[in-house]
Design a protein around this motif. Structure first.
Motif, PDB file in Angstrom:
ATOM      1  N   LYS A  17       0.851  -1.191   0.000  1.00 43.97           N
ATOM      2  CA  LYS A  17       0.000   0.000   0.000  1.00 43.97           C
ATOM      3  C   LYS A  17       0.892   1.249   0.000  1.00 43.97           C
ATOM      4  O   LYS A  17       1.665   1.463   0.941  1.00 43.97           O
ATOM      5  CB  LYS A  17      -0.919   0.002   1.220  1.00 43.97           C
ATOM      6  N   LYS A  18       0.759   2.040  -1.054  1.00 49.90           N
ATOM      7  CA  LYS A  18       1.594   3.225  -1.197  1.00 49.90           C
ATOM      8  C   LYS A  18       0.740   4.459  -1.482  1.00 49.90           C
ATOM      9  O   LYS A  18      -0.298   4.376  -2.134  1.00 49.90           O
ATOM     10  CB  LYS A  18       2.590   3.038  -2.346  1.00 49.90           C
ATOM     11  N   LYS A  31       3.415   6.528 -11.165  1.00 50.20           N
ATOM     12  CA  LYS A  31       3.985   6.617  -9.823  1.00 50.20           C
ATOM     13  C   LYS A  31       3.618   5.395  -8.986  1.00 50.20           C
ATOM     14  O   LYS A  31       4.430   4.894  -8.192  1.00 50.20           O
ATOM     15  CB  LYS A  31       3.489   7.884  -9.129  1.00 50.20           C
ATOM     16  N   GLY A  32       2.379   4.908  -9.166  1.00 49.75           N
ATOM     17  CA  GLY A  32       1.948   3.737  -8.416  1.00 49.75           C
ATOM     18  C   GLY A  32       2.788   2.515  -8.759  1.00 49.75           C
ATOM     19  O   GLY A  32       3.209   1.758  -7.872  1.00 49.75           O
ATOM     20  N   LYS A  33       3.032   2.297 -10.034  1.00 51.47           N
ATOM     21  CA  LYS A  33       3.855   1.158 -10.460  1.00 51.47           C
ATOM     22  C   LYS A  33       5.261   1.255  -9.877  1.00 51.47           C
ATOM     23  O   LYS A  33       5.837   0.266  -9.418  1.00 51.47           O
ATOM     24  CB  LYS A  33       3.910   1.091 -11.994  1.00 51.47           C
ATOM     25  N   GLY A  37       6.520  -1.415  -7.131  1.00 52.29           N
ATOM     26  CA  GLY A  37       7.593  -2.269  -7.609  1.00 52.29           C
ATOM     27  C   GLY A  37       7.256  -3.019  -8.873  1.00 52.29           C
ATOM     28  O   GLY A  37       7.930  -4.004  -9.217  1.00 52.29           O
ATOM     29  N   TYR A  38       6.240  -2.568  -9.591  1.00 54.12           N
ATOM     30  CA  TYR A  38       5.884  -3.193 -10.853  1.00 54.12           C
ATOM     31  C   TYR A  38       6.801  -2.682 -11.967  1.00 54.12           C
ATOM     32  O   TYR A  38       7.311  -1.559 -11.908  1.00 54.12           O
ATOM     33  CB  TYR A  38       4.439  -2.865 -11.223  1.00 54.12           C
ATOM     34  N   MET A  44      -1.362  -2.388 -16.802  1.00 53.66           N
ATOM     35  CA  MET A  44      -2.104  -2.503 -15.553  1.00 53.66           C
ATOM     36  C   MET A  44      -3.550  -2.072 -15.773  1.00 53.66           C
ATOM     37  O   MET A  44      -3.851  -1.231 -16.619  1.00 53.66           O
ATOM     38  CB  MET A  44      -1.481  -1.615 -14.458  1.00 53.66           C
ATOM     39  N   THR A  45      -4.430  -2.647 -14.980  1.00 55.65           N
ATOM     40  CA  THR A  45      -5.818  -2.204 -14.941  1.00 55.65           C
ATOM     41  C   THR A  45      -6.034  -1.492 -13.616  1.00 55.65           C
ATOM     42  O   THR A  45      -5.698  -2.027 -12.551  1.00 55.65           O
ATOM     43  CB  THR A  45      -6.796  -3.396 -15.045  1.00 55.65           C
TER      44      THR A  45
END
Length: 207
Positions: A17-18, A31-33, A37-38, A44-45
């Motif tokens: 959770k970030k 930024k989420g990836k 760490g993706y 992504m969906t």
């Protein structure tokens, strides 16, 4: 020009959770990836964590509230309700990810349940007093859902969501007490009627 706002990005299994700040959907995903760490090239969906609604339109994204929680799902992953996490004693990947072998009926039930609670939460955001008009099934749906999920739907803290659930439970208790009181009243009237009928039959006839 769109403003930068805070959001929460979680991995598909809800283990990572970030928090990020972003002004566009594309920036949120990028930024989420990176934070989760993706691989930056991986497709992504993006879905709402609370009910699995897919977010693919920039205009829709701009209407969402700050601190909204998103799941970033890989192509092999599908959204599944957080209730399954709460009901499991030994969480594993299947608690969070919808396997392709899962029946359509189970998926539909989860989606319908969350969709209804989301509607109720939206009504409570506008007017908390609407709780007195909720049906018994609606009250049960709110008390049964995971407190964290309800908090996200209400866009409130878990403490506030817990108070909403407690209020629903009190309302359910009041309904049950009223039902029991009415049943006792009906029994009393029936007993009184039977007693009156019995007395009439025993009354001697005058010549």
């Amino acid at each position: 020009m769109t403003s930068t706002r805070p959001y929460k990005t979680w991995s598909g299994d809800r283990n990572i959770k970030k928090s990020v700040t972003a002004s566009t959907l594309e920036e949120l995903v990028m930024k989420g990836k990176a934070k989760i760490g993706y691989d930056e090239t991986e497709d992504m969906t993006v879905v709402l964590e609370c009910d699995g609604t897919e977010v693919e339109d920039e205009e829709y994204f701009q209407f969402l509230y700050p601190n909204t929680t998103f799941l970033l799902l890989k192509q092999s992953e599908k959204w599944i309700s957080s209730l399954k996490q709460e009901r499991s004693h030994e969480p594993d990947e299947t608690d969070y990810l919808q396997e392709s072998t899962m029946s359509d009926s189970v998926e539909s039930d989860d989606e319908d349940e969350f969709s209804r609670v989301r509607e109720l939460a939206a009504a409570l955001r506008l007017d908390p007093l609407k709780i007195v008009n909720f049906s018994t099934p609606d009250l049960n749906a709110i008390t049964d859902i995971d407190t964290g999920a309800l908090a996200r739907m209400l866009q409130e803290t878990e403490s506030a969501a817990k108070k909403v659930q407690e209020a629903c439970q009190r309302h359910l208790d009041d309904q049950q007490q009223t039902k029991e009181a009415l049943e006792l009243l009906q029994l009393y009237h029936r007993a009184k009627e039977n007693s009156s009928e019995g007395g009439a039959k025993k009354r001697p006839r005058k010549d």
